[in-house]
Design an enzyme around this catalytic site. Structure first.
Site, short mmCIF file in Angstrom:
data_model
loop_
_atom_site.label_atom_id
_atom_site.label_comp_id
_atom_site.label_asym_id
_atom_site.label_seq_id
_atom_site.Cartn_x
_atom_site.Cartn_y
_atom_site.Cartn_z
N SER A 38 34.40 34.55 53.40
CA SER A 38 34.78 34.01 52.31
C SER A 38 36.12 34.20 51.87
CB SER A 38 34.33 35.09 51.11
OG SER A 38 34.57 36.13 51.32
N ASP A 93 37.03 39.00 40.52
CA ASP A 93 35.81 39.76 41.05
C ASP A 93 36.27 41.12 41.63
OD1 ASP A 93 36.92 39.32 43.40
OD2 ASP A 93 35.10 38.22 44.22
N HIS A 129 37.80 39.96 45.98
CA HIS A 129 38.66 38.88 46.97
C HIS A 129 40.04 38.61 46.39
CE1 HIS A 129 34.48 37.69 47.68
NE2 HIS A 129 34.91 37.58 48.83
#
Length: 340
Positions: free
Chosen positions: A83, A248, A251
Site C-alpha cells: 500500500s 486513516d 498510512h
C-alpha cells in the site's frame, strides 16, 4: 546476537531454503503483531478506499525533445510493492510516491518518464512474483528501473523472515535478469504507528529493523540497491504525526510520502547514472565499504542510507558500499504534468 549476525542468518536461510529463523521469541512477536493489528483497526478508515492511479507519462516538457531522432527515449519506470508503494491514504495521483519519483526522475534526467505501478495494498512479499510477471509480460516495455516498497505486511501477518527475504530476492533477481535496475525501500518502522505503545513500540521497531537489514542483504546479493526508510520516517512521524500520517492514521500523508520519495530519488537516479554524486565513499559523510551484513545493520538504523554491492567478496563475505546521498526537495507534479 548482533543485528548484523541475525540478518545474515535470515538471508542465508532465505538463500539456502532454511525456515524458522525468527526475529524475536514467538510469544513476544505474537503480542507485538496483535498490538499492531489492533492499532490498524483502531485508526479508522479516514482515507480513500483505493489509492489513486498515477500511471502514465511524466515530464511532458521534455516530450518534444524526446520526439527528436537524436534524443533518448522516455525512461521506463515501474513501481511494485504494498500500500505504501501504491500510495494508499492520499486522494490525488500526484501525491503518490510513484508520481513524485517519476516527476523527480524526469527533472533530473531531462527526459519523459513512463510510469507503470502494479503495487497492491495489503500485499506481502509473496505477491511480488505476480507483480513482476505483470511488469515483464510486455516484451516491448521492459522497465529501465524499478522501485519496490515491501515488508510491513510481512511483519504484521507473521510471514517467516526467511520466506519474506526469499520472495524479495527472487523478484530482484528476475528484474535484474530482464535488464532492469532495482531499488528497494526496505521495511518501514512499525514502531511509529500511533496506537502501538511502549514497550511494544520498541519491540515493533526492533522487528521492523531486523527485517529491513535482512532484506538489504538479499537485495544487494542479487545486484539491487536498497534505501532504508524506517529510521528516516520514524523520528519525523513521531514528532509530527498529524502532518506525516494520513487521514486513516496508519498510512503516510502526502507530506509523509514526499519525505520517503526524497530519500529514494537520489538512489533511483544513481542506479541510472544520473545523480551528480560519485559512487565513491565520502569519508566526511561516514560512507565506506563494509561487509554486507554490517552495512545492512547500519543502514537499518539510519534512514535514507543507501546500500549497493561493491567487492564480490572479502574476508567476511561479500562487501557493500554504504552511501548517504544528499537529498533534494521533490516538487509535487502539477495537474498538467500528470497522465490523463
Amino acid at each position: 546476537m548482533s543485528r548484523a549476525r541475525v540478518a545474515r542468518r535470515i538471508a542465508a536461510g532465505a538463500a539456502y531454503g532454511g525456515g524458522g529463523i525468527g526475529l524475536l521469541g514467538a510469544a513476544t512477536v505474537g503480542v507485538v503483531l496483535a498490538e499492531v493489528q489492533l492499532a490498524k483497526r483502531n485508526v479508522g478508515n479516514g482515507g480513500p478506499a483505493d489509492p489513486p492511479r498515477a500511471d502514465g507519462r511524466y515530464g511532458g516538457a521534455f516530450a518534444a525533445e524526446a520526439a527528436r531522432p537524436t534524443h533518448a527515449e522516455p525512461v521506463r519506470f515501474a513501481m511494485l510493492g504494498d500500500s505504501t508503494a501504491a500510495g494508499q491514504g492520499v486522494h490525488r495521483a500526484r501525491q503518490t510516491p510513484a508520481a513524485l519519483l517519476a516527476s523527480g526522475l524526469a527533472a533530473v534526467a531531462e527526459r519523459p518518464v513512463d510510469l507503470r505501478n502494479v503495487a497492491l495494498p495489503g500485499a506481502q512479499s509473496d505477491d511480488l512474483d505476480r507483480q513482476v510477471t505483470l511488469i515483464l509480460s510486455d516484451a516491448s516495455w521492459v522497465p529501465d528501473v524499478c522501485v519496490i516498497m515491501i515488508g510491513a505486511n510481512d511483519v504484521t501477518h507473521r510471514m517467516p523472515p526467511t520466506r519474506s527475504v526469499r520472495h524479495l530476492s527472487s523478484a530482484v533477481r528476475r528484474l535484474r535478469t530482464a535488464g532492469s535496475e532495482v531499488v528497494v525501500g526496505t521495511c518501514p518502522d512499525l514502531g511509529t504507528v500511533e496506537n502501538v505503545y511502549q514497550p511494544l513500540r520498541w519491540l515493533a521497531r526492533r522487528v521492523s529493523r531486523q527485517l529491513a537489514a535482512a532484506q538489504t542483504i538479499g537485495v544487494v546479493e542479487q545486484g539491487g540497491r536498497t534505501v532504508s526508510l524506517g529510521d528516516l520516517l520514524g523520528p519525523e512521524f513521531a514528532a509530527h504525526p498529524r502532518e506525516l500520517f494520513g487521514p486513516d492514521r496508519y498510512h503516510p500523508s502526502a507530506e509523509g510520502y514526499a519525505t520517503a520519495a526524497m530519500a529514494v530519488l537520489p538512489t533511483l537516479c544513481a542506479a541510472l547514472g544520473l545523480w551528480p554524486e560519485e559512487d565513491r565513499p565520502d569519508v566526511s559523510r561516514r560512507e565506506g565499504f563494509l561487509p554486507v551484513a554490517r552495512a545492512a545493520a547500519q543502514a537499518a538504523s539510519e534512514g535514507g542510507t543507501e546500500v549497493t554491492a561493491a567487492m564480490p567478496t572479502g574476508p567476511r563475505g561479500p562487501w557493500a558500499l554504504l552511501k548517504r546521498r544528499r537529498r533534494r526537495r521533490i516538487h509535487t507534479p502539477t495537474p498538467s504534468a500528470l497522465p490523463h
